[in-house]
Write a protein that holds these residues in place. Structure first.
Motif, PDB file in Angstrom:
ATOM      1  N   SER A 148       0.822  -1.217   0.000  1.00  0.00           N
ATOM      2  CA  SER A 148       0.000   0.000   0.000  1.00  0.00           C
ATOM      3  C   SER A 148       0.856   1.268   0.000  1.00  0.00           C
ATOM      4  O   SER A 148       0.376   2.335  -0.388  1.00  0.00           O
ATOM      5  CB  SER A 148      -0.945   0.004   1.198  1.00  0.00           C
TER       6      SER A 148
ATOM      7  N   SER B 233       1.011   2.466  -3.591  1.00  0.00           N
ATOM      8  CA  SER B 233      -0.243   2.460  -4.348  1.00  0.00           C
ATOM      9  C   SER B 233      -0.976   3.794  -4.350  1.00  0.00           C
ATOM     10  O   SER B 233      -2.084   3.887  -4.864  1.00  0.00           O
ATOM     11  CB  SER B 233      -1.179   1.384  -3.786  1.00  0.00           C
TER      12      SER B 233
ATOM     13  N   ALA C 259       4.493  -3.961 -11.265  1.00  0.00           N
ATOM     14  CA  ALA C 259       3.037  -3.808 -11.237  1.00  0.00           C
ATOM     15  C   ALA C 259       2.640  -2.481 -10.606  1.00  0.00           C
ATOM     16  O   ALA C 259       1.681  -1.822 -11.059  1.00  0.00           O
ATOM     17  CB  ALA C 259       2.405  -4.972 -10.476  1.00  0.00           C
ATOM     18  N   ALA C 260       3.355  -2.062  -9.574  1.00  0.00           N
ATOM     19  CA  ALA C 260       3.053  -0.772  -8.946  1.00  0.00           C
ATOM     20  C   ALA C 260       3.335   0.380  -9.911  1.00  0.00           C
ATOM     21  O   ALA C 260       2.579   1.363  -9.957  1.00  0.00           O
ATOM     22  CB  ALA C 260       3.881  -0.614  -7.674  1.00  0.00           C
TER      23      ALA C 260
ATOM     24  N   ALA D  41       3.083   0.171 -13.147  1.00  0.00           N
ATOM     25  CA  ALA D  41       1.997   0.131 -14.131  1.00  0.00           C
ATOM     26  C   ALA D  41       0.747   0.813 -13.599  1.00  0.00           C
ATOM     27  O   ALA D  41       0.055   1.542 -14.320  1.00  0.00           O
ATOM     28  CB  ALA D  41       1.701  -1.316 -14.518  1.00  0.00           C
ATOM     29  N   ALA D  42       0.436   0.592 -12.315  1.00  0.00           N
ATOM     30  CA  ALA D  42      -0.718   1.269 -11.710  1.00  0.00           C
ATOM     31  C   ALA D  42      -0.514   2.780 -11.705  1.00  0.00           C
ATOM     32  O   ALA D  42      -1.464   3.552 -11.886  1.00  0.00           O
ATOM     33  CB  ALA D  42      -0.933   0.746 -10.290  1.00  0.00           C
ATOM     34  N   ALA D  43       0.742   3.213 -11.499  1.00  0.00           N
ATOM     35  CA  ALA D  43       1.029   4.651 -11.530  1.00  0.00           C
ATOM     36  C   ALA D  43       0.823   5.222 -12.922  1.00  0.00           C
ATOM     37  O   ALA D  43       0.307   6.336 -13.083  1.00  0.00           O
ATOM     38  CB  ALA D  43       2.463   4.900 -11.066  1.00  0.00           C
TER      39      ALA D  43
ATOM     40  N   ASP E 177      -1.295   4.098 -15.113  1.00  0.00           N
ATOM     41  CA  ASP E 177      -2.754   4.195 -15.261  1.00  0.00           C
ATOM     42  C   ASP E 177      -3.282   5.462 -14.591  1.00  0.00           C
ATOM     43  O   ASP E 177      -4.160   6.149 -15.141  1.00  0.00           O
ATOM     44  CB  ASP E 177      -3.432   2.969 -14.633  1.00  0.00           C
ATOM     45  N   ARG E 178      -2.769   5.781 -13.403  1.00  0.00           N
ATOM     46  CA  ARG E 178      -3.237   6.959 -12.685  1.00  0.00           C
ATOM     47  C   ARG E 178      -2.828   8.236 -13.419  1.00  0.00           C
ATOM     48  O   ARG E 178      -3.622   9.190 -13.527  1.00  0.00           O
ATOM     49  CB  ARG E 178      -2.664   6.964 -11.269  1.00  0.00           C
TER      50      ARG E 178
ATOM     51  N   GLU F  20       2.552  -5.659 -17.858  1.00  0.00           N
ATOM     52  CA  GLU F  20       1.331  -5.212 -17.188  1.00  0.00           C
ATOM     53  C   GLU F  20       0.541  -4.249 -18.067  1.00  0.00           C
ATOM     54  O   GLU F  20      -0.683  -4.347 -18.183  1.00  0.00           O
ATOM     55  CB  GLU F  20       1.686  -4.543 -15.857  1.00  0.00           C
TER      56      GLU F  20
ATOM     57  N   ALA G  26      -3.333  -4.714 -20.055  1.00  0.00           N
ATOM     58  CA  ALA G  26      -4.415  -3.907 -19.488  1.00  0.00           C
ATOM     59  C   ALA G  26      -5.504  -3.637 -20.520  1.00  0.00           C
ATOM     60  O   ALA G  26      -5.320  -3.803 -21.714  1.00  0.00           O
ATOM     61  CB  ALA G  26      -3.864  -2.581 -18.964  1.00  0.00           C
TER      62      ALA G  26
END
Length: 256
Positions: A47, A50, A97-98, A100-102, A104-105, A150, A154
């Protein structure tokens, strides 16, 4: 993934390895951030990477955005250190993966283009040959391969390219403890473009050669593990842009 240098690496497919499984039997598994047993990277530590990416102000003269998932402290710093210097290569997957989430954000916030608008080009920050030998692997490239996989998996998807077009030539000092000017002097003239024939890893529809890449408007992200003074990033960006590749931003796991 298609690739310019043979079949795609297993890292792109996200599989584990027998070596990692064997290591789990020999060395007790524990979370890299807090030491919790029987977990590589526990939810609480995950977390810390994230949240909304931080906008980082560097001492080096970077005229593009610099983002990081976390400050270089606590579980995030411990994980990066364990990954690149203590043999925890299994952490490439959660770190990638973290990132990749960034991405996306950043897309959702309008900071970079959406996936289907233009190719996403990921340029790994280069390590010296000495550092790669010491670690036994290219730590940034391995995370970038996970990040690319990742993004490619998506929805909605778009073309993704891993472009290892930078290299370090000559001898460089360990940057630990160096100030901004010393870091810049340490790298001056040593980060260079690799030959134009350098193979790229790309999904269908993405540029597969350096000349094609230079001719295609893209979202270009320089990816590194840690941004400290910004000296490395500044040198990399200058070399890329001198070669005709306009960089959109810098993305790192942590910022010191």
């Amino acid at each position: 993934m298609t690739t310019g240098d043979g079949d795609a690496s297993p890292r792109w497919r996200g599989g584990g390895s027998w070596a990692a499984a064997f290591a789990d039997l020999v060395v007790p598994l524990e979370c890299a951030g807090c030491g919790r047993p029987r977990q590589r990277w526990c939810p609480d530590c995950a977390s810390t990477l994230s949240a909304v990416p931080l906008t980082v102000r560097t001492r080096a003269d970077l005229r593009i955005p610099v983002w990081a998932l976390s400050r270089h402290t606590g579980p995030a710093a411990l994980a990066v250190s364990a990954y690149k210097d203590r043999g925890r290569t299994d952490l490439a997957r959660p770190l990638g993966a973290a990132l990749a989430a960034a991405v996306d954000r950043l897309r959702a916030d309008g900071e970079i283009a959406e996936a289907d608008e233009r190719p996403t080009v990921l340029v790994p920050a280069p390590a010296s040959a000495r550092a790669r030998r010491r670690r036994g692997f290219d730590h940034v490239r391995q995370v970038v391969d996970v990040l690319a996989a990742e993004l490619a998996g998506a929805v909605p998807t778009g073309p993704v390219v891993v472009a290892p077009v930078l290299e370090v030539r000559g001898r460089v000092r360990d940057a630990a403890g160096l100030g901004a000017q010393a870091r810049a002097d340490n790298l001056s003239g040593r980060i260079r473009r690799r030959p134009a024939g350098t193979p790229l890893r790309a999904t269908p529809g993405a540029p597969v050669t350096v000349p094609a890449l230079l001719a295609t408007p893209s979202t270009v992200l320089l990816v590194d593990d840690v941004v400290t003074t910004g000296a490395t990033a500044a040198q990399c960006v200058a070399v890329l842009e001198a070669g005709g590749l306009r960089v959109t931003g810098v993305l790192a796991v942590t910022a010191a």
